[in-house]
Design an enzyme around this catalytic site. Structure first.
Site, mmCIF file in Angstrom:
data_model
loop_
_atom_site.group_PDB
_atom_site.id
_atom_site.type_symbol
_atom_site.label_atom_id
_atom_site.label_comp_id
_atom_site.label_asym_id
_atom_site.label_seq_id
_atom_site.Cartn_x
_atom_site.Cartn_y
_atom_site.Cartn_z
ATOM 1 N N VAL A 5 2.435 3.592 -3.253
ATOM 2 C CA VAL A 5 1.808 4.685 -4.023
ATOM 3 C C VAL A 5 1.019 5.578 -3.070
ATOM 4 O O VAL A 5 0.173 5.094 -2.316
ATOM 5 C CB VAL A 5 0.846 4.140 -5.110
ATOM 6 C CG1 VAL A 5 0.229 5.302 -5.894
ATOM 7 C CG2 VAL A 5 1.561 3.184 -6.049
ATOM 8 N N GLY A 65 1.872 7.355 -0.379
ATOM 9 C CA GLY A 65 2.200 7.457 1.053
ATOM 10 C C GLY A 65 1.066 6.933 1.922
ATOM 11 O O GLY A 65 0.731 5.747 1.890
ATOM 12 N N GLU A 91 0.816 -1.218 0.000
ATOM 13 C CA GLU A 91 0.000 0.000 0.000
ATOM 14 C C GLU A 91 0.850 1.269 0.000
ATOM 15 O O GLU A 91 0.525 2.258 -0.667
ATOM 16 C CB GLU A 91 -0.908 -0.005 1.239
ATOM 17 C CG GLU A 91 -1.857 1.162 1.330
ATOM 18 C CD GLU A 91 -2.832 1.201 0.158
ATOM 19 O OE1 GLU A 91 -3.664 0.304 0.045
ATOM 20 O OE2 GLU A 91 -2.729 2.140 -0.666
ATOM 21 N N ASP A 102 10.119 7.779 -10.304
ATOM 22 C CA ASP A 102 9.276 7.352 -9.180
ATOM 23 C C ASP A 102 7.790 7.457 -9.564
ATOM 24 O O ASP A 102 7.013 6.525 -9.322
ATOM 25 C CB ASP A 102 9.580 8.239 -7.961
ATOM 26 C CG ASP A 102 8.751 7.861 -6.751
ATOM 27 O OD1 ASP A 102 9.088 6.863 -6.094
ATOM 28 O OD2 ASP A 102 7.747 8.553 -6.470
ATOM 29 N N LYS A 142 4.924 4.415 -10.046
ATOM 30 C CA LYS A 142 3.593 4.434 -9.417
ATOM 31 C C LYS A 142 2.497 4.296 -10.468
ATOM 32 O O LYS A 142 1.471 3.644 -10.230
ATOM 33 C CB LYS A 142 3.449 5.715 -8.594
ATOM 34 C CG LYS A 142 4.335 5.671 -7.340
ATOM 35 C CD LYS A 142 4.510 7.031 -6.713
ATOM 36 C CE LYS A 142 5.308 6.941 -5.409
ATOM 37 N NZ LYS A 142 5.764 8.235 -4.909
ATOM 38 N N ILE A 172 -2.090 7.503 1.688
ATOM 39 C CA ILE A 172 -3.410 7.369 1.028
ATOM 40 C C ILE A 172 -3.689 5.893 0.726
ATOM 41 O O ILE A 172 -2.884 5.236 0.065
ATOM 42 C CB ILE A 172 -3.434 8.163 -0.304
ATOM 43 C CG1 ILE A 172 -3.109 9.634 -0.073
ATOM 44 C CG2 ILE A 172 -4.793 8.022 -0.980
ATOM 45 C CD1 ILE A 172 -2.968 10.438 -1.356
ATOM 46 N N GLU A 201 13.746 10.122 -2.659
ATOM 47 C CA GLU A 201 14.388 8.808 -2.757
ATOM 48 C C GLU A 201 15.875 8.955 -2.439
ATOM 49 O O GLU A 201 16.424 10.061 -2.505
ATOM 50 C CB GLU A 201 14.213 8.244 -4.174
ATOM 51 C CG GLU A 201 12.759 7.986 -4.550
ATOM 52 C CD GLU A 201 12.073 7.046 -3.578
ATOM 53 O OE1 GLU A 201 12.524 5.907 -3.424
ATOM 54 O OE2 GLU A 201 11.081 7.455 -2.954
ATOM 55 N N GLY A 256 7.076 11.048 3.358
ATOM 56 C CA GLY A 256 7.460 11.341 4.741
ATOM 57 C C GLY A 256 7.357 10.073 5.571
ATOM 58 O O GLY A 256 6.488 9.226 5.333
HETATM 59 P P1 NDP Z 1 16.078 5.685 3.798
HETATM 60 O O1 NDP Z 1 17.172 5.891 2.806
HETATM 61 O O2 NDP Z 1 15.799 6.725 4.807
HETATM 62 O O3 NDP Z 1 16.367 4.326 4.620
HETATM 63 C C1 NDP Z 1 16.757 3.149 4.001
HETATM 64 C C2 NDP Z 1 17.105 2.154 5.101
HETATM 65 O O4 NDP Z 1 17.316 0.882 4.518
HETATM 66 C C3 NDP Z 1 18.388 2.498 5.875
HETATM 67 O O5 NDP Z 1 18.207 2.185 7.240
HETATM 68 C C4 NDP Z 1 19.430 1.580 5.258
HETATM 69 O O6 NDP Z 1 20.458 1.191 6.152
HETATM 70 C C5 NDP Z 1 18.577 0.372 4.932
HETATM 71 N N1 NDP Z 1 19.086 -0.412 3.824
HETATM 72 C C6 NDP Z 1 19.250 -0.014 2.539
HETATM 73 N N2 NDP Z 1 19.723 -1.042 1.802
HETATM 74 C C7 NDP Z 1 19.849 -2.103 2.637
HETATM 75 C C8 NDP Z 1 20.288 -3.420 2.484
HETATM 76 N N3 NDP Z 1 20.728 -3.869 1.314
HETATM 77 N N4 NDP Z 1 20.317 -4.239 3.571
HETATM 78 C C9 NDP Z 1 19.895 -3.779 4.782
HETATM 79 N N5 NDP Z 1 19.455 -2.529 4.984
HETATM 80 C C10 NDP Z 1 19.438 -1.709 3.929
HETATM 81 O O7 NDP Z 1 14.766 5.336 2.962
HETATM 82 P P2 NDP Z 1 13.260 5.668 3.299
HETATM 83 O O8 NDP Z 1 12.941 5.192 4.659
HETATM 84 O O9 NDP Z 1 12.959 7.051 2.907
HETATM 85 O O10 NDP Z 1 12.500 4.758 2.190
HETATM 86 C C11 NDP Z 1 12.505 3.356 2.312
HETATM 87 C C12 NDP Z 1 11.630 2.735 1.230
HETATM 88 O O11 NDP Z 1 10.306 3.270 1.324
HETATM 89 C C13 NDP Z 1 12.065 3.029 -0.217
HETATM 90 O O12 NDP Z 1 11.717 1.939 -1.023
HETATM 91 C C14 NDP Z 1 11.201 4.214 -0.601
HETATM 92 O O13 NDP Z 1 11.006 4.290 -2.000
HETATM 93 C C15 NDP Z 1 9.919 3.838 0.102
HETATM 94 N N6 NDP Z 1 9.054 4.957 0.379
HETATM 95 C C16 NDP Z 1 9.551 6.054 1.015
HETATM 96 C C17 NDP Z 1 8.731 7.110 1.307
HETATM 97 C C18 NDP Z 1 9.239 8.326 1.973
HETATM 98 O O14 NDP Z 1 8.487 9.316 2.047
HETATM 99 N N7 NDP Z 1 10.478 8.346 2.459
HETATM 100 C C19 NDP Z 1 7.308 7.082 0.967
HETATM 101 C C20 NDP Z 1 6.868 5.857 0.317
HETATM 102 C C21 NDP Z 1 7.732 4.849 0.045
HETATM 103 P P3 NDP Z 1 21.428 2.274 6.857
HETATM 104 O O15 NDP Z 1 20.583 2.915 7.924
HETATM 105 O O16 NDP Z 1 22.522 1.465 7.444
HETATM 106 O O17 NDP Z 1 21.843 3.235 5.791
HETATM 107 N N1 HSE Z 2 10.139 9.937 -2.991
HETATM 108 C C1 HSE Z 2 8.739 9.652 -2.952
HETATM 109 C C2 HSE Z 2 7.980 10.925 -3.151
HETATM 110 C C3 HSE Z 2 8.362 9.025 -1.632
HETATM 111 O O1 HSE Z 2 8.575 12.002 -3.047
HETATM 112 O O2 HSE Z 2 6.795 10.864 -3.433
HETATM 113 C C4 HSE Z 2 6.909 8.592 -1.596
HETATM 114 O O3 HSE Z 2 6.671 7.529 -2.459
#
Ligand code: NDP
Ligand code: HSE
Length: 427
Positions: free
Chosen positions: A129, A131, A126, A198, A202, A133, A187, A300
């Site tokens: 796409v 966040g 969910e 991105d 979606k 929603i 990202e 976020g």
């Molecule tokens: P971040 O870059 O903040 O965090 C990524 C985390 O994953 C870090 O803790 C990193 O480790 C860990 N990580 C990355 N690669 C590996 C790996 N190979 N093995 C183990 N740990 C790993 O990303 P976000 O939290 O922003 O986003 C995470 C996912 O959610 C992505 O797919 C993103 O597209 C998706 N997403 C994000 C949104 C957003 O608003 N941020 C919204 C919707 C989806 P370390 O801490 O050691 O660097």
């Molecule tokens: N990087 C993405 C955005 C995160 O800005 O919409 C949410 O999918």
């Protein structure tokens, strides 16, 4: 219910806080119909500070985490590999998977859903796409029997944040992007946001659920926002529009579907025009349902974590009841219609040499490609001269050919933006 998490970044940290919040404990047990136990959180580098996550939960051994008798694996790490391999391993063990990874789901969602089904597990995504929603659940269940004609929306928070800052505060592109990154919207590689990858991922996910398409991720027309300048934003404002990055999937005729992610000039009276900052909005037009719209925080850590948590609870509840979701079979008869075949109004900005006859030359290029000009304005003089055009409805491929010929013309310094204009309140 034993839950493991890969990823302790913006989303992972917010999820861990929700999962371990004592005030939510009773609601979580009720939602999952069983107590949840957070077994571990895998990250790349344990030495990097991970505030909000108990050190005892952190691990770098993802394979060991997956093999630790999990019921649900959450992946909020990002990137196609190694995440695809991790999710495949978990699904083969019958572990249900929850992911926020749109890039992976756009590329391999169908295969992963099949693997989940073969192993009696769930695959939920969910958060991939919109966040917070709940748009995918609405498509999978509430609208499962409806014939959908169009899905259109603002599906990238980072670019919407940047464009909003440029429009309402006159911010420059770089500082607005840096803010979006620090707020956790972007990202890991922000070119995925600003180049439209991105949003295209979606669109791929939305069109798979809305139409059952089994088209490749390559069959999406994609343009980002990097070519948009402050002067385009200002022209749009003067003309009664705002510039937004839109994701669109729509039926074309009986068997076609157009899938696009591109900037567009949206009339200020249009509901999408007032969707600002990291907010996302998705319109759906169903044959019997009529227009529907969802609005909410599209990026976020915390908003996204709520969508991930809802999936975790659904997956846990399914395991308690011994069922799992069955993937859609899909409609392989639908074919992709390239964006160039479609008609639209366009805005073009052309930097020209300010000398007699230039306007006639430029207008001649439009005419040769069958593109009719609705209005034109000139700004600046000498080296600074710039022409801004709005066209009438024209075939997009003809407009692209106009741009190509203009770019090679001796009278033209450079062609700036070439942006579709949404003409009509729900077009
Ligand atoms: P971040 O870059 O903040 O965090 C990524 C985390 O994953 C870090 O803790 C990193 O480790 C860990 N990580 C990355 N690669 C590996 C790996 N190979 N093995 C183990 N740990 C790993 O990303 P976000 O939290 O922003 O986003 C995470 C996912 O959610 C992505 O797919 C993103 O597209 C998706 N997403 C994000 C949104 C957003 O608003 N941020 C919204 C919707 C989806 P370390 O801490 O050691 O660097
Ligand atoms: N990087 C993405 C955005 C995160 O800005 O919409 C949410 O999918």
């Amino acid at each position: 219910m034993r839950v493991g998490v890969i990823g302790g970044g913006f989303v992972g940290t917010a999820l861990v806080q929700l999962l371990t919040d004592p005030a939510r404990h009773a609601a979580l047990v009720d939602g999952a119909t069983a107590p949840l136990e957070l077994v571990g959180v895998a990250v790349r580098d344990k030495k990097r500070p991970h505030p909000g996550i108990d050190d005892a939960l952190l691990t770098t051994d993802v394979d060991a985490l997956i093999a630790n008798d999990l019921d649900v694996l959450v992946e909020v790490a990002g990137g196609v590999e190694p995440c695809r391999t991790y999710l495949e391993s978990a699904l083969k063990l019958g572990v249900s998977v929850v992911t926020a990874n749109k890039a992976l789901m756009a590329e391999s969602g169908t295969q992963l859903a099949q693997l989940a089904n073969e192993n009696g597990a769930d695959l939920f995504y969910e958060a991939a796409v919109g966040g917070a929603i709940p748009i995918l659940r609405a498509l999978r269940s509430s609208l499962a029997g409806e014939r959908i004609n169009r899905v259109m929306g603002i599906v990238n928070g980072t670019t919407n944040y940047i464009l909003t800052k440029m429009t309402s505060e006159g911010s420059d592109y770089e500082s607005a992007l840096a803010e979006a990154q620090s707020l956790g919207y972007a990202e890991a590689d922000p070119s995925a946001d600003v180049e439209g990858f991105d949003a295209a991922a979606k669109v791929q996910i939305l069109s798979t659920l809305a139409f059952g398409t089994r088209l490749s991720g390559e069959e999406i027309d994609r343009e980002g926002i990097t070519g948009i300048r402050a002067l385009d934003v200002e022209f749009a404002r003067r003309s009664g529009y705002v510039i937004k990055l839109l994701g669109v999937a729509e039926r074309v005729g009986d068997s076609g579907v157009s899938r696009r992610a591109h900037p567009a000039m949206v009339p200020i009276r249009h509901p999408l025009a007032s969707v600002n900052g990291a907010m996302n909005a998705v319109f759906i037009e169903g044959v019997k349902s009529g227009p529907l719209m969802w609005l909410g925080q599209g990026a976020g850590g915390e908003p996204t974590a709520t969508a991930v948590l809802g999936d975790v609870l659904d997956a846990a509840r399914n395991r308690v009841s011994g069922r799992h979701d069955i993937p859609f079979s899909g409609d392989t008869s639908l074919h992709y219609v390239p964006g160039g075949a479609l008609s639209s109004v366009f805005y073009l900005s052309v930097d020209v040499l300010d000398r007699p006859g230039v306007l006639a030359e430029v207008a001649g290029v439009f005419g040769r490609h069958d593109v009719s000009i609705r209005s034109m304005e000139q700004e600046g003089f000498g080296d600074e001269a710039r022409l801004s055009f709005l066209t009438h409805h024209a075939i997009s491929a003809d407009v692209f050919a106009t741009v190509e010929e203009l770019a090679g013309s001796d009278s033209v310094e450079s062609v700036g933006a070439c942006i579709r204009v949404i003409d009509g309140s729900f077009e």
